[in-house]
Enzyme design. Structure first.
Site, PDB file in Angstrom:
ATOM      1  N   ARG A  18       0.826  -1.214   0.000  1.00 19.64           N
ATOM      2  CA  ARG A  18       0.000   0.000   0.000  1.00 19.64           C
ATOM      3  C   ARG A  18       0.856   1.258   0.000  1.00 19.64           C
ATOM      4  NH1 ARG A  18      -3.473  -0.493   5.070  1.00 19.64           N
ATOM      5  NH2 ARG A  18      -1.508  -1.377   5.762  1.00 19.64           N
ATOM      6  N   ASN A  36      -6.035  -2.847   2.169  1.00 23.09           N
ATOM      7  CA  ASN A  36      -5.979  -4.297   2.284  1.00 23.09           C
ATOM      8  C   ASN A  36      -7.393  -4.849   2.409  1.00 23.09           C
ATOM      9  OD1 ASN A  36      -3.177  -4.469   2.254  1.00 23.09           O
ATOM     10  ND2 ASN A  36      -2.987  -4.480   4.461  1.00 23.09           N
TER      11      ASN A  36
END
Length: 90
Positions: A18, A36
């Site tokens: 990320r 996520n």
């Protein structure tokens, strides 16, 4: 402007995927978010010019240095231009 909803599978959690996605999006000027998912995938929404979205989606196939990407699913969506920046959510 275009909008892509992307799901990335493989070893993509616990490898800073990320954060690296955020950095790449900011470098390219892409707006949207990344997070996520409970099933181990990473989900992202990217908004920007088509040629730039092609670059970040291509980057998603490689991902962060510790990632091992097995699949990238891309869904075209209607552009909403609702984002001012790129963020990590969730």
């Amino acid at each position: 402007m275009a909008r892509k909803h992307v799901f990335i599978s493989g070893r993509v959690q616990g490898v800073y995927f990320r954060e690296y996605t955020r950095r790449e999006a900011e470098r390219l000027g892409v707006k949207g978010w990344v997070r996520n998912l409970p099933d181990g995938r990473v989900e992202a929404v990217f908004e920007g010019p088509d040629d730039v979205l092609d670059k970040i989606i291509s980057w998603c196939h490689q991902g962060s240095p510790g990632a091992s990407v097995t699949n990238v699913e891309v869904i075209d969506e209607a552009t909403e231009q609702q984002f001012k920046d790129f963020r990590i959510t969730g």
